[in-house]
Each structure stands twice: as C-alpha cells, then as structure tokens.
Design a protein around this motif. Structure first.
Motif, PDB file in Angstrom:
ATOM      1  N   MET A  18       0.816  -1.213   0.000  1.00 52.92           N
ATOM      2  CA  MET A  18       0.000   0.000   0.000  1.00 52.92           C
ATOM      3  C   MET A  18       0.857   1.273   0.000  1.00 52.92           C
ATOM      4  O   MET A  18       0.395   2.350   0.364  1.00 52.92           O
ATOM      5  N   HIS A  19       2.111   1.122  -0.429  1.00 49.16           N
ATOM      6  CA  HIS A  19       2.992   2.267  -0.653  1.00 49.16           C
ATOM      7  C   HIS A  19       3.635   2.155  -2.031  1.00 49.16           C
ATOM      8  O   HIS A  19       3.673   3.101  -2.789  1.00 49.16           O
ATOM      9  N   CYS A 115       3.624   0.967   9.129  1.00 47.35           N
ATOM     10  CA  CYS A 115       3.538   2.262   8.448  1.00 47.35           C
ATOM     11  C   CYS A 115       3.381   3.381   9.474  1.00 47.35           C
ATOM     12  O   CYS A 115       2.357   3.452  10.153  1.00 47.35           O
ATOM     13  N   ASN A 118       0.662   7.746   9.384  1.00 44.36           N
ATOM     14  CA  ASN A 118      -0.499   8.405   9.980  1.00 44.36           C
ATOM     15  C   ASN A 118      -0.320   8.717  11.464  1.00 44.36           C
ATOM     16  O   ASN A 118      -1.283   9.044  12.152  1.00 44.36           O
ATOM     17  N   TRP A 270      -7.586  -9.199   7.070  1.00 46.65           N
ATOM     18  CA  TRP A 270      -8.277  -8.247   6.193  1.00 46.65           C
ATOM     19  C   TRP A 270      -9.292  -8.972   5.318  1.00 46.65           C
ATOM     20  O   TRP A 270     -10.431  -8.525   5.155  1.00 46.65           O
ATOM     21  N   LYS A 292      -7.031  -3.690  -2.855  1.00 40.34           N
ATOM     22  CA  LYS A 292      -6.396  -3.168  -1.641  1.00 40.34           C
ATOM     23  C   LYS A 292      -4.952  -2.769  -1.907  1.00 40.34           C
ATOM     24  O   LYS A 292      -4.470  -1.762  -1.383  1.00 40.34           O
ATOM     25  N   THR A 295      -4.368   0.809  -3.076  1.00 38.76           N
ATOM     26  CA  THR A 295      -4.602   1.946  -2.185  1.00 38.76           C
ATOM     27  C   THR A 295      -3.274   2.458  -1.655  1.00 38.76           C
ATOM     28  O   THR A 295      -2.354   1.682  -1.400  1.00 38.76           O
ATOM     29  N   TYR A 296      -3.183   3.765  -1.492  1.00 39.52           N
ATOM     30  CA  TYR A 296      -1.986   4.393  -0.917  1.00 39.52           C
ATOM     31  C   TYR A 296      -2.304   4.748   0.523  1.00 39.52           C
ATOM     32  O   TYR A 296      -3.067   5.671   0.802  1.00 39.52           O
ATOM     33  N   LYS A 297      -1.757   3.987   1.440  1.00 39.48           N
ATOM     34  CA  LYS A 297      -2.175   4.061   2.839  1.00 39.48           C
ATOM     35  C   LYS A 297      -2.013   5.439   3.476  1.00 39.48           C
ATOM     36  O   LYS A 297      -2.890   5.869   4.236  1.00 39.48           O
ATOM     37  N   GLU A 345     -11.565   1.813   4.055  1.00 37.70           N
ATOM     38  CA  GLU A 345     -10.935   2.263   2.809  1.00 37.70           C
ATOM     39  C   GLU A 345     -11.738   3.393   2.193  1.00 37.70           C
ATOM     40  O   GLU A 345     -11.178   4.369   1.670  1.00 37.70           O
TER      41      GLU A 345
END
Length: 595
Positions: A18-19, A115, A118, A270, A292, A295-297, A345
């Motif tokens: 997700m990166h 990650c 956030n 998930w 999934k 997606t860019y977390k 999401e």
C-alpha cells in the motif's frame, strides 16, 4: 535458459504494501518496481526495456533439467509463491512486502512493515518515509536444486548510473548475513543475503558463489549468485532502504519468521472482513486483495493501476501512465469496498477528497472558468500538476513506443466524474459514516457547479481527443450528481439545502432531455451522444446500475439487445467481450483511451 525477451503481461503476479508494489513473472523474475512509492521512478523496469530496464531474477540454474514452475498466491493473502519441481528436488520462492499494523519497540529503526505515515506530527502527503521492504525467501523442501539469482537495478527510469559495493564471501556457514549496497545520484538500496537451515548441524547451509558483474546495457554492476539449496536450507533476499536496518545474523532468522507471520496475519485478517457470501467467493476475495494493493495508505488515494506505459496493443502508441487516482475509477472501487464491508478504505478516500482534492471547498467557482471544479485525476498526494514526459531512451514493452510518464489528460473536460463521485459519497453516507456539515457545504458547491455546466460538451468516459460532444454517459452521470444531492438532502434533513427545489427541477429537465435527444427511436437504442445518434456505446450499460432507468425498461432492453449483437450486425459483442463502441463510426480522433 532460452527465455523470451518479454513475458506476457498476464503472466505477472502483483505484490505490495500500500505504498509501492512489484510485478513478478511466473519465471520468478521481478521486472517492475517503483521506489519508494507508486509514482516514484522505477528501480526495476525490464518490463519496459529488456536490455536497459533492470531486474531481480531468481530461476533454476542452466544445468537444471525439466524444472516445471507454478505460481500462486497463498490463500487469503498477497504473498506470492513460485515453485520449481523436477526429479531431483523442489525449490520454492516466496515473495512479499512486509505489512503489519503492530508498532514494535524497534519499528522506527528496523525494517518491520509498520507504516508510521499516519502517526501524529507526520506529514503523510510527503513520500520521504522509506520504510518499505521486499523479501524473497528461497527454500528447498525436497532433494536439492541449483538456482541463479541476478540483481541489476536501473535507477530513475534507467537514466542514472550507480555504484555497487560489497564484500562477498562464498562460505555461507561462516558468513550467513552479507550486504550489497547500490547507490545512484538520487536513490540508495541495499540487499541483505541471509543463509539459514532448519537443522544446521545435520543439514548444513546452502552452497553459493557470489560475485559482482557488469552487464551490457545496464549502468552499474549487479549481483550474480549461484546457489545450491538442499532440503531444509533457506536463503532470504531482503531489499530495502538504508534508512531501515536489519538485526544481526544471530537473531535474523526469528526476525524474518516474525515478519512473514505478521504479514500473513494482516492479509488473512483483512480478507476475513469480506461480507460477500455468494458464488465465486474466492475470486471476489482475490479481486478485493488486488484492489487493496492499489490503495496508498498514507492518504487514502486509490490508483488506477500500478504501471505506466504498458501498451493498449503491442507495437501501438497508446501507452499511458496510470499510477494516479482517477475520480471515476476510484468511485467504482469505493462502491465495491462499501458493498463488501470495507468502510475504512472508503472513509480514508472520502477524507482525502475533502482535505486535498476539493480545490474550492470554501468558495464558489464560476461555471465559466475553463478550469473544472475537479480534475479528473490527481496524484497519490492530491496534486494536479502531472506533466506528460516521454522516456525516449526506453524501448517499451516489446518495442511499443513511446514510453510515457505523467498524464496530460488531467484537465480534460469529463463532466461524468461529478456523478460518480457524488454516488460514492452518497453510498459512504449510507454504509459508512454520515457526512459532516463542512463536507455538505462542499457538496452543495459542486452540485451548483454541475447546474452551470450541464449543457456543456465534453470528452466523457473514454477520454476521446476527437470532437467534444454531448455524450449520453456524461449527461446521465450529471443527472446522477443532481439526484444524489437531492437524496442526501432528504436523508439528512437537518443539513441546510436552500437550492433543493432548483436541483429537483434541473434533474427532471435533464431526464426528459436525455430520453428525447439521447434515444434513437428509429433504431431503438440509446446513442453515444446527441451528435452521434447512429453510434452505439457500451457505457450506457451503467444506466440501470445508477437507477437512471429500470433494468426492464423497454428502451434499455432494446439497447442491450443491440449491444449484444456481433459487429457484423452493428453490435458490440465479439468472443464474449464487449467493444466500447465502433471506432470507425465514432469521431474519436483515434482517441486516447485511458479507461
């Protein structure tokens, strides 16, 4: 080995965190990876140039006879397994990016898959945090097998040369952990080579020959390794940024096992949230796992695809960069996430839209302004400036030139995107969290913008660069924008809506207009546009899905029947596939098709 210069695109498996992500062929070669995030320059892109692009391959050595390969995802996960089997042995390659929601005591220092984007105080819209890692685990489960590993990076879209340094030792029992450093002007990577054994005293360690070599066409030395694995022996290849470290050889085995288990647990947990219970559940879950990965977390953006410049047809020039977030594509993806039970999401993307993408959330935009209220796409950080550049030094997939990065279509006029976005927000309000007052104010301004541009022509869903027209698809989706605005106002009666009756009036006017001007009574089908009444367009199939018409409406049924005819009978179906439209009839300017 007699391999083809290029593998078929469908023969690649996708892994990621997700990166960023990587594409790995059925033959075990990693031929595409951007670093450190989706829209960064590539460090491996043999997929776009088999001589200059760079690669990270693992394959049976040339002396291995009749090695049959199979590739699969481990159940309910994005861990990709490639297995080679012959009479002498079985070797398995497990590829994955570490992912975990757990922040460990050493997560800030060690590669872990956690990650931090956030966390409070972190600017998640910058891509400076390089915590991703790629793990390739080679093990032998029966007999023995000789393998060859080649790692030749090509930094910055193969435009930069690099230096390679390492102190390599062939004795794996004495030197279980070894490091290769790759450094270019703009990026650095390091590769850890770790040898392990289930029973060191009894089974010993892998045999190896490790060396650095030059390779014609590539701008720096790479690693070439011959490895002999016997039953119970393992080699881990860990590629990561120097910003993250790995532990010493004494604790490396337990550390790698933990990352593999945590990554597997993350993906299976998930997948378990999926609420779908119908037929083909396994296929649905696999599709969700791939979505999934797109997606860019850090921001919640969802990219259309992880690749750039793969051709629409081999040898053709319609080679576009899809590493961006299209409003339309994301709206359809959010619909799937919400219906399948993945509201987080959807919430992340909706928040991203209101925080970064709505350019005029606090002021009204003049409908006469040439700049649209929304761009049709943006970067994973919410930027609109995406200049299109040709990489003339790359040959392209099977010679398909030009190779392009960036996308000049960012400010095309495509008025359908407002309907798709409002439909997603409406579903989010229904299945996720209620929209806020500030979000509602932005929605009101967007709907009022649609009121002002509803009679404009555009390029619509297929992004035609031919003559702009009054495309029926765009008209229907603008009707959807107005309809969802009215529905939201009715469901959230406490939110102010002074323009509600105007929205209803214009919505109903548009419906009558589409039914009058967009339907060809003589031929019995909805048209592609007001200007092209003779042209069928498959995009009209969206109409019942967005509740514009009932699925049993005679006008829709007759249109569907026409579409289901073969091209020889002026339909759009061939070999169980559906053409967008007949390009010989439509004025698409031999269009740029970005969908």
């Amino acid at each position: 080995m007699g391999e083809p210069a290029y593998n078929a695109i469908e023969d690649y498996g996708l892994i990621g965190d997700m990166h960023t992500c990587a594409l790995i062929s059925k033959a075990g070669s990693l031929d595409y990876m951007c670093w450190p995030v989706f829209d960064s320059p590539t460090v491996f892109c043999r997929l776009l140039d088999d001589k200059k692009g760079g690669f990270f391959s693992v394959q049976p050595y040339k002396t291995v006879v009749d090695a049959h390969s199979k590739q699969r995802y481990l159940p309910y996960s994005n861990l990709l397994e490639t297995r080679w089997t012959n009479e002498d042995g079985v070797a398995t390659l497990l590829d994955y990016f570490p992912v975990t929601p757990k922040k460990g005591a050493q997560s800030s220092r060690l590669l872990s898959g956690y990650c931090p984007c956030n966390e409070p105080g972190t600017n998640r819209f910058k891509s400076g945090l390089q915590h991703s890692g790629l793990i390739r685990k080679l093990e032998c489960s029966r007999g023995s097998m000789e393998l060859q590993v080649e790692v030749f990076p090509a930094f910055n879209y193969a435009r930069e040369s690099h230096n390679t340094r390492a102190k390599l030792e062939d004795d794996m029992s004495m030197h279980r952990l070894q490091t290769v450093h790759f450094e270019s002007e703009s990026e650095r990577l390091q590769l850890e080579i770790f040898a392990d054994s289930r029973e060191p005293d009894k089974l010993g360690f892998p045999s190896a020959s490790l060396k650095l070599e030059e390779r014609e066409g590539l701008r720096g030395r790479g690693l070439v390794a011959w490895i002999r694995l016997s039953e119970g022996q393992t080699i881990h290849l860990v590629l990561h940024s120097p910003e993250k470290a790995v532990p010493s050889s004494a604790t490396m085995s337990a550390y790698l096992l933990k990352m593999e288990e945590e990554t597997s647990d993350y993906w299976t947990d998930w997948t378990r949230k999926c609420s779908f219970r119908g037929h083909y559940r396994e296929t649905v879950e696999r599709s969700l796992l791939i979505l999934k990965l797109l997606t860019y977390k850090p921001t919640g953006a969802i990219i259309a695809a992880p690749t750039f410049s793969l051709p629409e047809n081999v040898g053709g020039s319609r080679n576009w960069d899809y590493r961006y977030s299209w409003v339309r594509d994301t709206a359809f993806t959010l619909y799937v996430f919400l219906k399948m039970g993945y509201s987080q999401e959807a919430e992340a993307y909706v928040n991203f839209i209101f925080e970064r993408v709505f350019p005029h959330a606090s002021q009204d935009l003049d409908p006469n302004n040439k700049r649209p209220f929304l761009p049709l796409m943006f970067t994973i950080r919410g930027e609109y400036d995406i200049p299109e550049v040709e990489l003339t030094h790359l040959d392209g997939y099977k010679g398909s030139k030009p190779v392009r990065i960036g996308n000049a279509a960012v400010f095309h006029t495509q008025l359908d995107i407002y309907g798709e976005l409002l439909d997603s927000i409406y579903l989010y309000n229904k299945h996720g969290n209620p929209i806020t007052y500030d979000q509602w104010n932005s929605i009101r301004r967007m709907i009022n913008y649609v009121l002002g541009v509803r009679n404009r022509k555009d390029m619509s869903i297929w992004e035609s660069r031919g003559q702009i027209q009054n495309f029926i698809y765009s008209k229907i989706m603008m009707w959807v924008a107005l309809d969802r605005g009215v529905r939201l106002a009715e469901k959230r009666a406490s939110l102010p809506c002074p323009d509600r009756f105007e929205w209803i009036r214009v919505r109903d006017e548009m419906y009558d207009e589409i039914m009058t001007k967009g339907y060809n009574e003589e031929r019995g089908h909805f048209s592609q546009s007001y200007e092209s009444p003779e042209v069928l367009d498959a995009s009209i199939l969206i109409a019942p899905l967005v509740f514009f018409v009932a699925p049993n409406d005679p006008r829709f049924i007759s249109t569907l029947q026409r579409i289901l005819q073969s091209p020889e009978k002026e339909g759009l179906c061939s070999a169980k596939m559906v053409f967008r439209y007949d390009h010989e009839k439509a004025n698409d300017g031999r269009c740029i098709l970005c969908s």
